[in-house]
Design a protein around this motif. Sequence first.
Motif, PDB file in Angstrom:
ATOM      1  N   ASP A   1       0.855  -1.195   0.000  1.00  0.00           N
ATOM      2  CA  ASP A   1       0.000   0.000   0.000  1.00  0.00           C
ATOM      3  C   ASP A   1       0.885   1.236   0.000  1.00  0.00           C
ATOM      4  OD1 ASP A   1       0.798   0.560   2.675  1.00  0.00           O
ATOM      5  OD2 ASP A   1      -0.852  -0.631   3.482  1.00  0.00           O
ATOM      6  N   PHE A   2       0.290   2.377  -0.273  1.00  0.00           N
ATOM      7  CA  PHE A   2       1.042   3.635  -0.176  1.00  0.00           C
ATOM      8  C   PHE A   2       0.080   4.804  -0.037  1.00  0.00           C
ATOM      9  CE2 PHE A   2       0.307   5.149  -4.561  1.00  0.00           C
ATOM     10  CZ  PHE A   2       0.055   3.964  -5.247  1.00  0.00           C
ATOM     11  N   LYS A   3       0.652   5.902   0.485  1.00  0.00           N
ATOM     12  CA  LYS A   3      -0.131   7.139   0.690  1.00  0.00           C
ATOM     13  C   LYS A   3       0.416   8.205  -0.241  1.00  0.00           C
ATOM     14  CE  LYS A   3       1.261  10.317   3.067  1.00  0.00           C
ATOM     15  NZ  LYS A   3       1.842  11.653   2.773  1.00  0.00           N
ATOM     16  N   ILE A   4      -0.495   8.943  -0.894  1.00  0.00           N
ATOM     17  CA  ILE A   4      -0.047  10.078  -1.713  1.00  0.00           C
ATOM     18  C   ILE A   4      -0.951  11.285  -1.506  1.00  0.00           C
ATOM     19  CG2 ILE A   4       1.319   9.057  -3.593  1.00  0.00           C
ATOM     20  CD1 ILE A   4      -1.222   8.659  -5.178  1.00  0.00           C
ATOM     21  N   GLU A   5      -0.366  12.454  -1.816  1.00  0.00           N
ATOM     22  CA  GLU A   5      -1.128  13.705  -1.762  1.00  0.00           C
ATOM     23  C   GLU A   5      -0.981  14.423  -3.101  1.00  0.00           C
ATOM     24  OE1 GLU A   5      -0.156  15.946   1.808  1.00  0.00           O
ATOM     25  OE2 GLU A   5       0.099  14.067   2.903  1.00  0.00           O
ATOM     26  N   PHE A   6      -1.938  15.264  -3.390  1.00  0.00           N
ATOM     27  CA  PHE A   6      -1.930  16.025  -4.643  1.00  0.00           C
ATOM     28  C   PHE A   6      -1.989  17.515  -4.340  1.00  0.00           C
ATOM     29  CE2 PHE A   6      -3.194  11.848  -5.912  1.00  0.00           C
ATOM     30  CZ  PHE A   6      -2.759  11.704  -7.217  1.00  0.00           C
ATOM     31  N   GLY A   7      -1.520  18.313  -5.307  1.00  0.00           N
ATOM     32  CA  GLY A   7      -1.564  19.763  -5.116  1.00  0.00           C
ATOM     33  C   GLY A   7      -1.683  20.472  -6.447  1.00  0.00           C
TER      34      GLY A   7
END
Length: 236
Positions: A172-178
């Motif tokens: 699994d992994f966590k990501i953020e967007f901007g």
Amino acid sequence: MELLHEGKSKQFFKTDNDEHIIIRFKDDASAFYNIKYAKIENKGKMNCAISSALLSYLAENGVKSHFIEKLDDTAQLCHLVEHKQIEIIVRNVIAGSMAKRLGLEEGIVPENTIYDLCLCSKDLSDPLINDHHAVALGLATYDELKQIYAVSERINELLTALFDKAGMRLIDFKIEFGRTANGELILADELTPDTCRIWDKATGEKLDKDRFRRDLGRVRETYEEVAKRLLYALNK
Ligand code: UDP
């Protein structure tokens, strides 16, 4: 250089260009909202190498991110973005908080990829939300969420293939967007063993921050091993 912000594992510095930022990876590790803390020698250098290599690989395959270039052992030049206050967790295998919350065994492979949406709020321990919450709270529009899920799916495909080539499973992994100054919505996050769960393909050994969270030992060596394997798989 003027320090703009210091997080748990990274520092953010101002540059001469208003649209750019320098991100420096630290050796500090923390878990469970700072209850557990340690310095892991060489982690900053390994995370900078891993994240730079993975974000370059994504860029070569059409996925844009905030990453511009690696400046030295621990620093990256990046586009300054306005972060969406949401985190996307992509799950290929049940583990961590999902296993705990639903009473499931770690290691179960679901039929479909699971996408969790969380509100970025340390005070509330990043609670799980759904698309409708995100829209109602003004965190994203339905169109933006559609775009975010599509890019997350592509990132997952590309990373899963690369990790597989390097003898590892991306759990699994966590990501953020901007959003950048010119209005583009892009991936704006690190990709490291701090933010991804990675298991050895042959032995199932944990090769990520769970070694620190769960006191499994060989933490420094694990970050070094992941960097070595990924850079080799990428011919770097
Ligand atoms: N994760 C992260 N930052 C967070 C929460 C999660 O980078 O604030 C990553 C974590 O390392 C794992 C994945 O997202 O790879 C899923 O984490 P989970 O929800 O299972 O939470 P955890 O078990 O880490 O508490």
